[in-house]
Structure formats: structure tokens, C-alpha cells
Motif scaffolding. Structure first.
Motif, short mmCIF file in Angstrom:
data_model
loop_
_atom_site.label_atom_id
_atom_site.label_comp_id
_atom_site.label_asym_id
_atom_site.label_seq_id
_atom_site.Cartn_x
_atom_site.Cartn_y
_atom_site.Cartn_z
N LEU A 46 6.80 8.23 2.09
CA LEU A 46 7.60 9.19 1.37
C LEU A 46 9.06 8.76 1.38
CD1 LEU A 46 4.98 10.84 1.92
CD2 LEU A 46 6.42 12.87 2.01
N PRO A 47 9.80 9.13 0.37
CA PRO A 47 11.22 8.78 0.37
C PRO A 47 11.97 9.50 1.47
CG PRO A 47 10.74 10.29 -1.41
CD PRO A 47 9.42 9.89 -0.83
N ALA A 48 13.13 9.01 1.81
CA ALA A 48 13.96 9.67 2.82
C ALA A 48 14.29 11.08 2.37
CB ALA A 48 15.24 8.86 3.04
N SER A 49 14.43 11.98 3.34
CA SER A 49 14.68 13.38 3.01
C SER A 49 15.94 13.55 2.18
CB SER A 49 14.77 14.21 4.29
OG SER A 49 15.79 13.71 5.13
N ARG A 50 16.97 12.75 2.48
CA ARG A 50 18.23 12.87 1.73
C ARG A 50 18.03 12.45 0.27
NH1 ARG A 50 22.88 13.38 4.29
NH2 ARG A 50 22.04 12.35 6.17
N SER A 51 17.28 11.37 0.06
CA SER A 51 17.03 10.88 -1.31
C SER A 51 16.20 11.87 -2.10
CB SER A 51 16.32 9.52 -1.26
OG SER A 51 17.08 8.56 -0.57
N LEU A 52 15.14 12.42 -1.46
CA LEU A 52 14.29 13.38 -2.17
C LEU A 52 15.06 14.64 -2.49
CD1 LEU A 52 11.54 14.04 -3.30
CD2 LEU A 52 10.83 14.79 -1.02
N ALA A 53 15.91 15.10 -1.56
CA ALA A 53 16.72 16.29 -1.83
C ALA A 53 17.64 16.07 -3.02
CB ALA A 53 17.53 16.64 -0.58
N GLN A 54 18.26 14.88 -3.09
CA GLN A 54 19.15 14.58 -4.20
C GLN A 54 18.40 14.52 -5.52
OE1 GLN A 54 21.28 10.90 -3.70
NE2 GLN A 54 22.85 11.44 -5.19
N GLU A 55 17.21 13.92 -5.50
CA GLU A 55 16.41 13.80 -6.72
C GLU A 55 15.97 15.17 -7.24
OE1 GLU A 55 12.92 11.49 -6.26
OE2 GLU A 55 12.27 11.76 -8.32
N LEU A 56 15.60 16.08 -6.31
CA LEU A 56 15.09 17.39 -6.70
C LEU A 56 16.20 18.42 -6.87
CD1 LEU A 56 11.95 17.63 -4.38
CD2 LEU A 56 12.01 17.06 -6.81
N GLY A 57 17.43 18.07 -6.47
CA GLY A 57 18.54 19.01 -6.61
C GLY A 57 18.48 20.17 -5.64
N ILE A 58 18.00 19.90 -4.41
CA ILE A 58 17.89 20.93 -3.39
C ILE A 58 18.56 20.43 -2.12
CG2 ILE A 58 15.77 21.94 -4.31
CD1 ILE A 58 14.18 20.31 -2.33
N SER A 59 18.69 21.31 -1.12
CA SER A 59 19.34 20.91 0.12
C SER A 59 18.41 20.04 0.95
CB SER A 59 19.76 22.13 0.94
OG SER A 59 18.63 22.74 1.53
N ARG A 60 19.01 19.20 1.78
CA ARG A 60 18.21 18.36 2.67
C ARG A 60 17.41 19.20 3.66
NH1 ARG A 60 20.10 14.38 7.46
NH2 ARG A 60 18.20 13.14 7.62
N ARG A 79 6.68 7.20 11.64
CA ARG A 79 6.59 5.86 12.21
C ARG A 79 8.00 5.44 12.60
NH1 ARG A 79 2.49 2.96 7.85
NH2 ARG A 79 0.82 4.53 7.97
N GLY A 80 8.22 5.28 13.89
CA GLY A 80 9.53 5.04 14.43
C GLY A 80 10.29 3.94 13.69
N GLY A 81 11.48 4.28 13.21
CA GLY A 81 12.32 3.31 12.54
C GLY A 81 11.88 2.93 11.15
N SER A 82 10.77 3.50 10.67
CA SER A 82 10.22 3.10 9.38
C SER A 82 10.25 4.23 8.36
CB SER A 82 8.79 2.59 9.55
OG SER A 82 8.20 2.27 8.30
N GLY A 83 10.04 5.47 8.81
CA GLY A 83 10.09 6.59 7.89
C GLY A 83 8.90 7.52 8.04
N THR A 84 8.67 8.31 6.99
CA THR A 84 7.63 9.33 6.97
C THR A 84 6.52 8.89 6.01
OG1 THR A 84 9.31 11.02 7.36
CG2 THR A 84 7.15 11.78 6.62
N TYR A 85 5.27 8.97 6.50
CA TYR A 85 4.12 8.49 5.72
C TYR A 85 3.05 9.57 5.63
CZ TYR A 85 6.04 3.77 6.30
OH TYR A 85 6.84 2.67 6.27
N VAL A 86 2.22 9.48 4.59
CA VAL A 86 0.99 10.27 4.55
C VAL A 86 0.08 9.79 5.68
CG1 VAL A 86 -1.03 10.92 3.18
CG2 VAL A 86 1.19 10.59 2.06
N ALA A 87 -0.46 10.73 6.44
CA ALA A 87 -1.28 10.37 7.60
C ALA A 87 -2.38 9.40 7.20
CB ALA A 87 -1.88 11.61 8.24
N GLY A 88 -2.57 8.36 8.02
CA GLY A 88 -3.52 7.32 7.66
C GLY A 88 -4.94 7.60 8.07
N ASN A 89 -5.17 8.68 8.86
CA ASN A 89 -6.53 8.94 9.38
C ASN A 89 -7.19 10.11 8.70
OD1 ASN A 89 -4.81 10.80 10.43
ND2 ASN A 89 -5.61 10.73 12.52
N LEU A 90 -6.76 10.46 7.48
CA LEU A 90 -7.41 11.55 6.75
C LEU A 90 -8.70 11.06 6.14
CD1 LEU A 90 -4.37 13.14 4.88
CD2 LEU A 90 -5.34 13.77 7.08
#
Length: 500
Positions: A46-60, A79-90
């Protein structure tokens, strides 16, 4: 491979700040649906929270709130230092479905014996409750209920009652109360339903009994949790169902074990939000696997959500029913534990394809639910008094849990280990002392009872079919109904009885 940023436009996320639903909840729903329908795949970044907030026009903070809820429910992983991902064990989330949520295109698979439920009506009787001794689990603090307000609501509803209330006649219950419960469940539990899907019952056991009468033939197998609430198993057995005891571990009901024991079971009864008695929350992977089994086996799932209101940390987890795309989950809850026990009012939310059949079954069992309290209950919901009462009780019970933990720490030391729980009305104490463990939880509970204090042995909730083998040892300490001045004396009496 991780997908690039631009998630809002890629998934056509649409947020509307004019709606009453908070923006973080709208974003949570959009992202969860994208995961469940396969638009986002396991391992997608997933994109960084700040980037997604800016794209959607909402607060972080709005984005972080949605991410936090999805992380807590297992849809996402950090994932430490890498970002937020969709869980891989679904598990595989995109199987073909025969019909969309709520579809009535396919006829429901009623049990052959359910024909008797369309016979002439008959009436039932309600149960009673005893007073709670110190530390007995399963009791609430009824003294904190606003009875003066309740008496005014009752008086108002019966001062000049309309014919609909006096004569009754609707087997589903008082329509305004059913609509109020549907609104409450949409807001509090994320369940999309209407008042037509809601059935007023006398409690969870009657809901289980009705479900069994309608959907089971004698000898049909039913998964039940082990350990679990004995009343549910008794109601199933009384209806002719064959109990299949499936182990509960730290992720909830072990679906793989259920598949090994009885892959063609007709029904599974679970308490995924806060299992009784262990307090375990069913993981997202298990929830999705359970729903996949029900879909493939054309089976049903009965979700017992007996105390979801009493959650003390974080936001309430979404109900299993909110994940059900196939109309396979029957959701049941109780107002008696939320308000006061002798109220004897609960509710069942049927899949739309089963709602009419459930109303017919309800009419046969006892004609119609008692109407005396239902108008007052509807007013209690719609006036905001219910929400205020839940907030008060949540604070009260959270404080009492802390008092129990403090008393245990002072008097039990490391001999009986209690851990805090984010929800519920009791804690499970582990017998950490070797001498107590050898004695066994039943004998320990008897020694405590001799000192005038009541706790429940955890092993009593295991009703397996292997000669009485107990899968858990421990003591259940109820705290909700214990006066605050009684925690220290009660724990002191236990310590003295066990020579701790």
C-alpha cells in the motif's frame, strides 16, 4: 510484486464527507472490500499514509485510523522499514459465488424435519437467574442500570398503547425494536441488515434452538467449540444434532480440525469476537476459512456475539457476519447481558433468504415474543440511552478488571497467573504453581468454595467425547458483578484457602 502508489484511483476509492459514517470507516470498508474481492492481492504494497491522504484529499490521521483497524483484524501487515502490505497468509479470497450477499435467487436448504415448524402454534416459558456470588463468572452489574428511566419508558409506552402493542401478532417481534436493533448493528458491528432480518427471541439458547429446528435433521453433525458454553451444546443435542467438539486455540476454532472430523457438518457454532470461556479472538484467516467451508459444504454458521459491547481497548472488531458474502451466517446476540438478566430478550439476524422461515418457526415455538418491554426497549435504543449506558458500563467493567488484577497480584503472587483481557466479563487464571496444577482445577475450585468464594474450573467447559479428557486447566474469575470493596477480601480468602 508490490503495486505502485496511486491506489485511490486504481481501486476507485470514493469517500463522501457528507455521510454520517466517519471517513476513516469509509476508507476501511473500501480497502477491506478491495482485499476480499481480489482487487488487492496478498503481498501487495500500500502507498504511504501521507501519499494516500494527499491523493484522496483527506487527513493523514484518517488514513492511519483505517490502516490501524485493518492491521488489528489481520488484513494488513507491517514490514519493518518497508511499509504496509496486504497480509500474505490470507486464503484464496476470490472463489466464484453462486449468489451475491442477501440474494434470494437460490432456495435455502431447509432441513426435512423443519416442516413441523409450520404446524399450529404453541407457547414457551422463560428461564430465571440466580444471584452472583463473589468471582462467579457469567454475571453483570444490574444495579447500575438506570431503572428510574426504564420505568418512565415502560409507563409511557403503556399509558395509551396502540392496538399493535396490545394485540401483538408479529412473530418476529415489535417492528420498531427490530429496526432499532438493525440500525445499532450496522453502526456498532458493521452488519448490513434490515429490521425484516431481525427476530426477537428470549435469549441466545432460544436462537440456537430455532436454528437447529429449522436447519438440522436428526443426526446432522454440528461443530461446537471446545471448550465452550455448555448451554449451546445442550440446545443442539436436544434438537437431535450430533455434536462435533472442535478445539479452540489462540486463533479461535481450529477449522482444519473441524474439516478432519466432520467435513460435511451442517452447522458450526462459534463466538469469534470473544470466545467463551477462553476469551480468544478468531483470526481473520480462520474466519475466512470458516466461511469458505460453509460455502463449499452448503453449511451454516451461527455467530454468538454475546458480549461484543464490552471491549476496553481499541475499536470493536468487525463481526463475522460482516464478512459473509453468501448468506451463510446467522448472527445472534443478547440484550439481557447488556441491560439486566431478567429482561430475557435477545435477537437473531437471519440471512435474507431465511428470514421468513425463521419467523414461521418462531411463531410455532411460542406464538410471539412477549410485547411488554419491547416498546420501551425500542425507545431506549432510539433515544441514545443505550449508547450512554454501554459507555458507562464499559468504563465500570474495565475498572473492575483492573481491581481484580491488582488483588490477584497482591495475594496470589505467581501461583495463579491472570492476564488482562481487552474485552469480556471474566479472566482466566492459570495454575502456575505445580502443587495446584497437580491438584487440578476442579479440586482447587472446591477448596475455594469452602472458603465462601466462587470461581469456575475451566475444565468444566470441556464436554468432549473422549472419556472426559480435559483440554484446559484453569480458574474463571468473574469481575463484572463484584462490588469494588470485595476484590481484596475475596482474593485474600482464596489465598488463605490455598495457603498461597
Amino acid at each position: 510484486m508490490p503495486r505502485p502508489a496511486g491506489l485511490g484511483s486504481l481501486l476507485d476509492v470514493a469517500l463522501d464527507d457528507t455521510l454520517p459514517e466517519p471517513l476513516f470507516r469509509q476508507l476501511y470498508n473500501e480497502l477491506r472490500q478491495a482485499i476480499l474481492t481480489g482487487r488487492l492481492h496478498p503481498g501487495d504494497r500500500l502507498p504511504a499514509s501521507r501519499s494516500l491522504a494527499q491523493e484522496l484529499g483527506i487527513s493523514r490521521n484518517t488514513v492511519l485510523g483505517a490502516f490501524e483497524q485493518l492491521l488489528s483484524e489481520g488484513y494488513l501487515e507491517m514490514r519493518g522499514g518497508s511499509g504496509t502490505y496486504v497480509a500474505g497468509n490470507l486464503p484464496d479470497l476470490t472463489p466464484e459465488r453462486a449468489a451475491p450477499r442477501g440474494s434470494a435467487a437460490a432456495a435455502p436448504e431447509l432441513a426435512a424435519r423443519s416442516a413441523i415448524l409450520f404446524a399450529p402454534r404453541r407457547r414457551g416459558m422463560a428461564a430465571s437467574h440466580a444471584l452472583a456470588p463473589c468471582f462467579a463468572p457469567g454475571f453483570i452489574d444490574s444495579s447500575s442500570f438506570p431503572f428510574p428511566l426504564w420505568s418512565r419508558l415502560l409507563a409511557k409506552s403503556w399509558r395509551q398503547p396502540p392496538r399493535q402493542i396490545v394485540d401483538g401478532g408479529d412473530p418476529g417481534g415489535y417492528p420498531p425494536l427490530r429496526a432499532a436493533i438493525a440500525d445499532y448493528l450496522r453502526q456498532a458491528r458493521g452488519i448490513e441488515c434490515s429490521g425484516d432480518d431481525v427476530l426477537i427471541v428470549s435469549g441466545i439458547r432460544q436462537a440456537v434452538d430455532l436454528t437447529c429446528r429449522l436447519l438440522l435433521d436428526p443426526g446432522d453433525k454440528v461443530w461446537v467449540e471446545r471448550p465452550g458454553f455448555p448451554g449451546i451444546g445442550a440446545a443442539i443435542a436436544a434438537s437431535g444434532g450430533k455434536l462435533v467438539h472442535v478445539t479452540v486455540d489462540n486463533e479461535g476454532l481450529d477449522v482444519a480440525e473441524g474439516l478432519r472430523q466432520a467435513p460435511k457438518a451442517r452447522l458450526a457454532c462459534v463466538a469469534p469476537s470473544h470466545q467463551y470461556p477462553l476469551g480468544v479472538v478468531m483470526s481473520l484467516q480462520r474466519r475466512l476459512s470458516l466461511l469458505a467451508w460453509a460455502r463449499a459444504a452448503k453449511a451454516w454458521v451461527l455467530e454468538d456475539d454475546y458480549d461484543s459491547e464490552f471491549r476496553y481497548a481499541g475499536r470493536p472488531l468487525a463481526a463475522l457476519r460482516s464478512l459473509d458474502e453468501d448468506g451463510r451466517v446467522i448472527y445472534v446476540g443478547t440484550l439481557s447481558k447488556l441491560l439486566f438478566p431478567s429482561l430475557r430478550v435477545g435477537y437473531l439476524v437471519a440471512p435474507p433468504s431465511l428470514a421468513a422461515a425463521f419467523r414461521s418457526a418462531r411463531a410455532v415455538v411460542d406464538d410471539q415474543p412477549a410485547m411488554a418491554t419491547q416498546p420501551a426497549l425500542a425507545a431506549f435504543f432510539t433515544s441514545g440511552h443505550l449508547a450512554a449506558h454501554v459507555r458507562r458500563m464499559r468504563k465500570l467493567y474495565a475498572r473492575r478488571q483492573q481491581l481484580l488484577l491488582a488483588a490477584a497480584d497482591r495475594h496470589f503472587g505467581d501461583k495463579i497467573a491472570l492476564q488482562p483481557d481487552d474485552a469480556g466479563l471474566h479472566l482466566v487464571g492459570q495454575l502456575a504453581d505445580p502443587a495446584l496444577a497437580r491438584l487440578g482445577d476442579t479440586r482447587v475450585a472446591e477448596k475455594i468454595a469452602a472458603a465462601g468464594v466462587t470461581v469456575s474450573p475451566l475444565s468444566a467447559y470441556d464436554a468432549g467425547e473422549d472419556g472426559g479428557r480435559r483440554v484446559r486447566q484453569g480458574l474463571m474469575f468473574g469481575y463484572a458483578a463484584v462490588p469494588e470493596a470485595k476484590f481484596q477480601p475475596g482474593a485474600r480468602a482464596i489465598a488463605a484457602a490455598l495457603k498461597l
